[in-house]
Design an enzyme around this catalytic site. Structure first.
Site, PDB file in Angstrom:
ATOM      1  N   TYR A 131       3.355  -5.753   9.646  1.00  0.00           N
ATOM      2  CA  TYR A 131       3.329  -4.289   9.575  1.00  0.00           C
ATOM      3  C   TYR A 131       4.467  -3.697  10.398  1.00  0.00           C
ATOM      4  O   TYR A 131       5.065  -2.696  10.020  1.00  0.00           O
ATOM      5  CB  TYR A 131       1.971  -3.734  10.067  1.00  0.00           C
ATOM      6  CG  TYR A 131       0.799  -4.016   9.159  1.00  0.00           C
ATOM      7  CD1 TYR A 131       0.726  -5.200   8.424  1.00  0.00           C
ATOM      8  CD2 TYR A 131      -0.245  -3.122   9.014  1.00  0.00           C
ATOM      9  CE1 TYR A 131      -0.343  -5.475   7.591  1.00  0.00           C
ATOM     10  CE2 TYR A 131      -1.327  -3.381   8.174  1.00  0.00           C
ATOM     11  CZ  TYR A 131      -1.372  -4.567   7.470  1.00  0.00           C
ATOM     12  OH  TYR A 131      -2.434  -4.831   6.637  1.00  0.00           O
ATOM     13  N   HIS A 155       0.840  -1.209   0.000  1.00  0.00           N
ATOM     14  CA  HIS A 155       0.000   0.000   0.000  1.00  0.00           C
ATOM     15  C   HIS A 155       0.874   1.257   0.000  1.00  0.00           C
ATOM     16  O   HIS A 155       0.621   2.209   0.742  1.00  0.00           O
ATOM     17  CB  HIS A 155      -0.958  -0.007   1.193  1.00  0.00           C
ATOM     18  CG  HIS A 155      -2.033  -1.048   1.107  1.00  0.00           C
ATOM     19  ND1 HIS A 155      -3.342  -0.750   0.769  1.00  0.00           N
ATOM     20  CD2 HIS A 155      -1.999  -2.395   1.274  1.00  0.00           C
ATOM     21  CE1 HIS A 155      -4.044  -1.871   0.765  1.00  0.00           C
ATOM     22  NE2 HIS A 155      -3.258  -2.889   1.057  1.00  0.00           N
TER      23      HIS A 155
HETATM   24  C1  HEM Z   1      -1.093 -11.949   5.191  1.00  0.00           C
HETATM   25  C2  HEM Z   1      -1.835 -10.865   5.083  1.00  0.00           C
HETATM   26  C3  HEM Z   1      -1.291  -9.459   4.965  1.00  0.00           C
HETATM   27  C4  HEM Z   1      -0.004  -8.995   4.938  1.00  0.00           C
HETATM   28  C5  HEM Z   1       1.290  -9.803   4.996  1.00  0.00           C
HETATM   29  C6  HEM Z   1      -0.071  -7.550   4.831  1.00  0.00           C
HETATM   30  C7  HEM Z   1       1.035  -6.713   4.788  1.00  0.00           C
HETATM   31  C8  HEM Z   1       0.998  -5.332   4.812  1.00  0.00           C
HETATM   32  C9  HEM Z   1       2.130  -4.464   4.992  1.00  0.00           C
HETATM   33  C10 HEM Z   1       3.584  -4.918   5.180  1.00  0.00           C
HETATM   34  C11 HEM Z   1       1.676  -3.174   4.967  1.00  0.00           C
HETATM   35  C12 HEM Z   1       2.508  -1.894   5.153  1.00  0.00           C
HETATM   36  C13 HEM Z   1       2.599  -1.534   6.646  1.00  0.00           C
HETATM   37  C14 HEM Z   1       3.344  -0.241   6.933  1.00  0.00           C
HETATM   38  O1  HEM Z   1       4.509  -0.075   6.531  1.00  0.00           O
HETATM   39  O2  HEM Z   1       2.771   0.630   7.626  1.00  0.00           O
HETATM   40  C15 HEM Z   1       0.251  -3.228   4.751  1.00  0.00           C
HETATM   41  C16 HEM Z   1      -0.586  -2.155   4.634  1.00  0.00           C
HETATM   42  C17 HEM Z   1      -1.960  -2.231   4.509  1.00  0.00           C
HETATM   43  N1  HEM Z   1      -2.748  -3.377   4.557  1.00  0.00           N
HETATM   44 FE1  HEM Z   1      -2.087  -5.239   4.715  1.00  0.00          FE
HETATM   45  N2  HEM Z   1      -1.378  -7.162   4.800  1.00  0.00           N
HETATM   46  C18 HEM Z   1      -2.159  -8.291   4.887  1.00  0.00           C
HETATM   47  C19 HEM Z   1      -3.545  -8.353   4.930  1.00  0.00           C
HETATM   48  C20 HEM Z   1      -4.376  -7.269   4.876  1.00  0.00           C
HETATM   49  C21 HEM Z   1      -5.819  -7.329   5.032  1.00  0.00           C
HETATM   50  C22 HEM Z   1      -6.617  -8.605   5.311  1.00  0.00           C
HETATM   51  C23 HEM Z   1      -6.281  -6.058   4.914  1.00  0.00           C
HETATM   52  C24 HEM Z   1      -7.675  -5.531   5.052  1.00  0.00           C
HETATM   53  C25 HEM Z   1      -8.645  -6.142   5.740  1.00  0.00           C
HETATM   54  C26 HEM Z   1      -5.131  -5.191   4.669  1.00  0.00           C
HETATM   55  C27 HEM Z   1      -5.170  -3.819   4.478  1.00  0.00           C
HETATM   56  C28 HEM Z   1      -4.066  -3.003   4.421  1.00  0.00           C
HETATM   57  C29 HEM Z   1      -4.140  -1.555   4.263  1.00  0.00           C
HETATM   58  C30 HEM Z   1      -5.414  -0.724   4.070  1.00  0.00           C
HETATM   59  C31 HEM Z   1      -2.822  -1.080   4.335  1.00  0.00           C
HETATM   60  C32 HEM Z   1      -2.357   0.358   4.242  1.00  0.00           C
HETATM   61  C33 HEM Z   1      -2.342   0.963   5.634  1.00  0.00           C
HETATM   62  C34 HEM Z   1      -1.848   2.373   5.585  1.00  0.00           C
HETATM   63  O3  HEM Z   1      -2.469   3.207   4.895  1.00  0.00           O
HETATM   64  O4  HEM Z   1      -0.819   2.653   6.236  1.00  0.00           O
HETATM   65  N3  HEM Z   1      -3.999  -5.969   4.666  1.00  0.00           N
HETATM   66  N4  HEM Z   1      -0.145  -4.564   4.670  1.00  0.00           N
END
Ligand code: HEM
Length: 309
Positions: free
Chosen positions: A298, A28
């Site tokens: 995260y 993201h």
């Molecule tokens: C195995 C499952 C998942 C992994 C490994 C993963 C991994 C990540 C990582 C590494 C980030 C960046 C974090 C940062 O640097 O702040 C991120 C951001 C994000 N993820 Fe996931 N994610 C997963 C599942 C999900 C799910 C299920 C959702 C929603 C229900 C989701 C929604 C988001 C959103 C909206 C962001 C952006 C947050 C922001 O604006 O800072 N992710 N994810």
């Protein structure tokens, strides 16, 4: 075995597929910051004692995003969109909700997410993912299909302001008498859900979502209704790839108002880790293995980007 997958492995696989933009989120990466407030409803307060539902305005720091680690991903890409909310409660507590615009997720276990990253890694020869590897991934990971199907059938939103966003996981609401209810929440836009047409998918430039949101908030506040479905015995609790039946009791839990938006650089959302397990009293996680896995993943991404990596 499934449980051998580590958060480190998964973040490394994300980096392998998308590359690294130093100082930025590993996933993201492309996004926009926004500010607003949330007002909860008395009906929600009967299910959860969270200060979120006191009825008083709660300040919100929001971030809207495109899934994936490509900071230049075109806004027409048929990938998921995200809405992340940090609620600042009056007692100093914090509540996070980090959602996608798909009703279900594409992995029941972290291993599926890891395998998807590996399967979609661009082939050095073509610069594109190998279609054979994707075919093989789909054939061997049926839990990935429902979300992929939703993304294939539904064009991306025309604006971040015209999209619904889903909590996807099941959470627990705990009320003043310690009664626990299984819930799923979503935010439905008062502007209505509007998607890009097939024509717009071909003709629009790479960047329009950030500008459209900033312009929209200049015209006046943008609002979403927070709707909460109340689970019934037997509803999937630990599987984010399965939707609940449509006819579950639904309450309006509150209204989110976004009043301004701005580029993420140096804005309030930039240095927030929207870890979905950051919760205040009255809301609690289930044992959904994806929900629990997100927190350490995260944290690794956050530590790297804060360190300028
Ligand atoms: C195995 C499952 C998942 C992994 C490994 C993963 C991994 C990540 C990582 C590494 C980030 C960046 C974090 C940062 O640097 O702040 C991120 C951001 C994000 N993820 Fe996931 N994610 C997963 C599942 C999900 C799910 C299920 C959702 C929603 C229900 C989701 C929604 C988001 C959103 C909206 C962001 C952006 C947050 C922001 O604006 O800072 N992710 N994810």
């Amino acid at each position: 075995a499934q449980d051998e997958v580590t958060a480190d492995q998964v973040v490394t696989a994300i980096e392998g597929t998308f590359g690294v933009t130093p100082g930025e989120r590993r996933n993201h990466t492309k996004g926009v910051c926004a500010l607003g407030e949330f007002v909860g409803s008395p009906e929600a307060a009967s299910y959860s004692r969270s200060a979120l539902f006191s009825g008083k305005p709660i300040p919100v720091v929001a971030r809207f995003s495109l899934a994936g680690g490509n900071p230049k991903a075109p806004d027409t890409t048929k990938s998921a969109r995200g809405m992340a909310l940090e609620f600042k409660l009056p007692d100093g507590g914090v509540q996070h909700m980090t959602m996608l615009n798909t009703p279900v997720f594409g992995a029941m276990q972290p291993k599926t997410f890891l395998d998807m990253m590996i399967a979609t890694k661009p082939d050095p020869a073509t610069g594109k993912p190998d279609p054979e590897k994707i075919k093989e991934f789909k054939a061997t990971h049926p839990d990935s299909l429902a979300q992929a199907d939703f993304l294939a059938r539904n064009n991306p939103p025309a604006s971040f302001a015209t999209s619904a966003y889903f909590g996807i996981h099941t959470f627990k609401f705990i009320n003043r008498t310690n009664k626990t209810s299984l819930v799923r929440w979503r935010f439905v836009p008062q502007d209505g859900e509007k998607r890009l047409t097939d024509e717009q998918l071909k003709s629009l430039p790479a960047n329009f979502l950030e500008y459209a949101l900033i312009e929209r908030t200049r015209l006046g506040p943008v609002r979403w209704n927070m709707l909460v479905s109340i689970g019934e015995p037997g509803d999937p609790e630990n599987n984010p790839t399965l939707a609940w039946p449509e006819n579950r009791k639904q309450i309006k839990a509150g209204t989110l108002t976004i009043s301004s938006a701005m580029p993420q650089k140096d804005a309030a959302c930039e240095k927030i880790n929207y870890d979905p397990l950051v919760m205040a009293d009255g809301i609690a996680p289930t044992n959904d293995p994806i929900l629990l896995f997100r927190s350490p993943a995260y944290a690794i991404s956050f530590a790297k980007r804060l360190g300028g990596m």
